[in-house]
Write a protein that holds these residues in place. Structure first.
Motif, PDB file in Angstrom:
ATOM      1  N   ASP A   1       0.833  -1.212   0.000  1.00 53.94           N
ATOM      2  CA  ASP A   1       0.000   0.000   0.000  1.00 53.94           C
ATOM      3  C   ASP A   1       0.865   1.259   0.000  1.00 53.94           C
ATOM      4  N   GLU A   2       1.932   1.233  -0.786  1.00 56.39           N
ATOM      5  CA  GLU A   2       2.865   2.371  -0.749  1.00 56.39           C
ATOM      6  C   GLU A   2       2.201   3.672  -1.197  1.00 56.39           C
ATOM      7  N   LYS A   3       1.265   3.587  -2.137  1.00 57.06           N
ATOM      8  CA  LYS A   3       0.585   4.805  -2.607  1.00 57.06           C
ATOM      9  C   LYS A   3      -0.249   5.431  -1.492  1.00 57.06           C
TER      10      LYS A   3
ATOM     11  N   ALA B   1       1.853   8.475   9.565  1.00 56.01           N
ATOM     12  CA  ALA B   1       1.565   7.701   8.361  1.00 56.01           C
ATOM     13  C   ALA B   1       1.788   6.203   8.585  1.00 56.01           C
ATOM     14  N   LEU B   2       2.745   5.870   9.453  1.00 57.17           N
ATOM     15  CA  LEU B   2       3.092   4.469   9.690  1.00 57.17           C
ATOM     16  C   LEU B   2       2.240   3.821  10.783  1.00 57.17           C
ATOM     17  N   LYS B   3       1.532   4.607  11.554  1.00 59.59           N
ATOM     18  CA  LYS B   3       0.791   4.091  12.707  1.00 59.59           C
ATOM     19  C   LYS B   3      -0.165   2.951  12.351  1.00 59.59           C
ATOM     20  N   PRO B   4      -0.976   3.064  11.288  1.00 58.74           N
ATOM     21  CA  PRO B   4      -1.891   1.948  10.968  1.00 58.74           C
ATOM     22  C   PRO B   4      -1.150   0.652  10.660  1.00 58.74           C
ATOM     23  N   TYR B   5      -0.029   0.735   9.947  1.00 58.19           N
ATOM     24  CA  TYR B   5       0.753  -0.459   9.601  1.00 58.19           C
ATOM     25  C   TYR B   5       1.396  -1.060  10.848  1.00 58.19           C
ATOM     26  N   PHE B   6       1.859  -0.185  11.728  1.00 56.75           N
ATOM     27  CA  PHE B   6       2.489  -0.650  12.968  1.00 56.75           C
ATOM     28  C   PHE B   6       1.470  -1.380  13.841  1.00 56.75           C
TER      29      PHE B   6
ATOM     30  N   TYR C   1       0.423   9.052   0.037  1.00 55.65           N
ATOM     31  CA  TYR C   1      -0.675  10.026   0.103  1.00 55.65           C
ATOM     32  C   TYR C   1      -0.779  10.613   1.503  1.00 55.65           C
ATOM     33  N   SER C   2      -0.627   9.756   2.515  1.00 59.34           N
ATOM     34  CA  SER C   2      -0.678  10.240   3.896  1.00 59.34           C
ATOM     35  C   SER C   2       0.451  11.224   4.172  1.00 59.34           C
TER      36      SER C   2
END
Length: 253
Positions: A145-147, A162-167, A151-152
């Protein structure tokens, strides 16, 4: 050794079903036997000399091997991620191990081999799965989901935001199996430490107390090492423009 007889039907079924895993199984079994034999030899050596320096060096070697296994299993490059993962393991591992020996076991020599190495091995062994899941899900998720991530960033969010959801997603995936295991322990399974103590002659209630203590220790080590492995790796995982560094992944070619 008599348990080897059950390999015969296993090999036969694999062959009939055309499962091409017999060669891999034989290799794994031979490696297991050889490795455990060598472990028995040098553990006897370590227990005999009981040198704090040798014991510490051996634990550092164990951590180094664990780091390489974690990084390779996460499809990441060892030369980039070794140091971040090494320290993410070393810090919580050292704190929990020393605390366990000092407060739970209450031994005078905190570096005594017969306590330091087996307990350290249990902590490390249980951390592998969690850190692999955490790192793999985190970086593969961002790559996929790099795009969305870019975007974030373009919306003036910080890298952390921006990384919080992935973390969160990767961390929950890494820790959830351990939490589920803790919820069913004793009902679904009898863990190794408790079983070993009972077979060794300890009364069940004492074995249970030590098992509860080691489960807490394993959970704390997994929790913090998984979290730190992601946080410590951010510097090598992203370039100066806050874009995922594609050079971190092992080439599939």
């Amino acid at each position: 050794m008599s348990l080897f007889i059950f390999l015969i039907p296993v090999f036969y079924i694999n062959r009939r079903l055309r499962l091409t895993i017999n060669k891999t199984m034989v290799t794994s079994i031979i490696r297991m036997c050889v490795q455990l034999s060598f472990v028995g030899i040098y553990l006897e050596f370590l227990f005999k000399f009981n040198s704090p320096v040798l014991n510490t060096v051996y634990l550092l070697i164990m951590i180094s091997i664990a780091c390489q296994s974690i990084i390779r299993s996460s499809n990441l490059k060892v030369k980039l991620f070794f140091m971040p993962v090494f320290f993410s393991l070393l810090i919580p591992f050292t704190i929990i191990l020393i605390f366990f020996n000092a407060v739970v076991v209450r031994i005078d020599n905190l570096f005594e081999a017969k306590y330091l190495i087996p307990i350290g091995g249990m902590l490390l062994g249980n951390c592998l799965r969690s850190i692999i899941i955490g790192l793999n899900n985190f970086y593969s998720g961002i790559k996929k989901d790099e795009k969305v991530y870019l975007y974030s960033i373009s919306m003036f969010n910080s890298r952390i935001q921006a990384l919080k959801p992935y973390f969160k997603e990767s961390f929950l995936a890494a820790i959830t199996p351990t939490i589920a295991s803790m919820a069913t322990i004793g009902l679904v399974s009898l863990p190794g430490m408790m079983t070993g103590q009972i077979l060794g002659g300890s009364i069940p209630i004492v074995a249970i107390k030590y098992q509860i203590a080691i489960m807490f220790s394993i959970f704390y080590t997994e929790y913090f090492s998984t979290m730190l492995s992601v946080l410590f790796s951010l510097k090598v995982g992203f370039n100066e423009l806050d874009v995922l560094n594609q050079n971190i992944f092992i080439s599939k070619e």
